[in-house]
Design an enzyme around this catalytic site. Sequence first.
Site, PDB file in Angstrom:
ATOM      1  N   ARG A 226      34.025  25.220  27.250  1.00 33.72           N
ATOM      2  CA  ARG A 226      33.094  26.401  27.389  1.00 33.72           C
ATOM      3  C   ARG A 226      31.731  26.008  27.302  1.00 33.72           C
ATOM      4  O   ARG A 226      31.381  25.286  26.477  1.00 33.72           O
ATOM      5  CB  ARG A 226      33.541  27.238  26.329  1.00 33.72           C
ATOM      6  CG  ARG A 226      34.973  28.299  26.468  1.00 33.72           C
ATOM      7  CD  ARG A 226      34.851  29.057  27.690  1.00 33.72           C
ATOM      8  NE  ARG A 226      36.088  29.754  27.901  1.00 33.72           N
ATOM      9  CZ  ARG A 226      37.314  29.524  28.434  1.00 33.72           C
ATOM     10  NH1 ARG A 226      37.233  28.221  29.391  1.00 33.72           N
ATOM     11  NH2 ARG A 226      38.314  30.220  28.714  1.00 33.72           N
TER      12      ARG A 226
ATOM     13  N   HIS B  10      32.689  26.613  37.229  1.00 32.86           N
ATOM     14  CA  HIS B  10      33.850  27.056  36.339  1.00 32.86           C
ATOM     15  C   HIS B  10      35.015  27.291  37.349  1.00 32.86           C
ATOM     16  O   HIS B  10      35.766  28.021  37.294  1.00 32.86           O
ATOM     17  CB  HIS B  10      33.462  28.463  35.570  1.00 32.86           C
ATOM     18  CG  HIS B  10      34.285  28.450  34.443  1.00 32.86           C
ATOM     19  ND1 HIS B  10      33.874  29.310  33.442  1.00 32.86           N
ATOM     20  CD2 HIS B  10      35.583  28.101  34.397  1.00 32.86           C
ATOM     21  CE1 HIS B  10      34.890  29.246  32.501  1.00 32.86           C
ATOM     22  NE2 HIS B  10      35.862  28.544  32.760  1.00 32.86           N
TER      23      HIS B  10
END
Length: 296
Positions: free
Chosen positions: A209, A257
């Site tokens: 993350r 991502h």
Amino acid sequence: MRVLVPEWPEFRALRVEGVEFAFYGPEGLPAGEADGLVLWLTPPDLRDQLLGWPGLRWVLTLTAGIDHVAGRLPEGVTLYNAHRLHDRAVAVHTLAGMLAAERGLHRFRDRQREGRWQPTLDLGGLDGARVVIWGYGHIGKILEDLLRPFGAQVTGIRSRTPAAERDAALAEAVWVVLLLPSTPETRGIVDADVLARLKPGAWLSNQGRGDLIETGALLAALDSGHLGGAVLDVTDPEPLPEGHPLWEQPNVIITPHIASATRDLIQRGADYTRAFLTEMQAGREPEGRVKAGQRY
């Protein structure tokens, strides 16, 4: 059993005995209650609407992380995640980024755009490289297996690894791979102090993350030359805005991502859903049940 699923063709083709499928999407929602929800790739407003659907007894999120769902489920609704759907793709993407960086492919791409033919010996490999996988779970173990043929020496650590043991491993690493979830304990865990402990020239790969890393500290370590470079599939902020200084870093490789993305991802998600529902209909507990209080 009535189950809400995405309206994509791969999900419309699903057939499981005893299951009635109801399809949702941006263009419309079905009427009536549902026993279960398969949640995937939904914008926040639609996600919240679906999580409050009348009659829900369980939710399967076709993601590994649960931070987008945790705290939003009504009381008594069981949550399942689908880490197995993504584990290998993320591990492969991580390895690809490491190899690309070692072989300088990002630099050659820049020179290609400039029309410059510029050979160099300043290229590396992973033979004998000390790699620390920080967040040594399902993905980390697959990544270790993928790294083995390249001769890398892997050390796995976790968020609860004692600080002295963690710091000793980081000090020897030429690659640090972050696969941690975002929790109150892990946010900002890679700060200026941690980056200063790394060996000069070490590379950082973040596939966990974005908020694991303090972005200002990362930029300072890159600008000073202490950090060799970074491969980032996640950033803070995310999406990374136009004009952000990370875009201009010559030794930073950024992907948006997509570490788990593959051409067949939607089909794999539908297949995973079919297997999950088949287990449930047979009276067996499907894998991936999230325990009460679990944050990832």
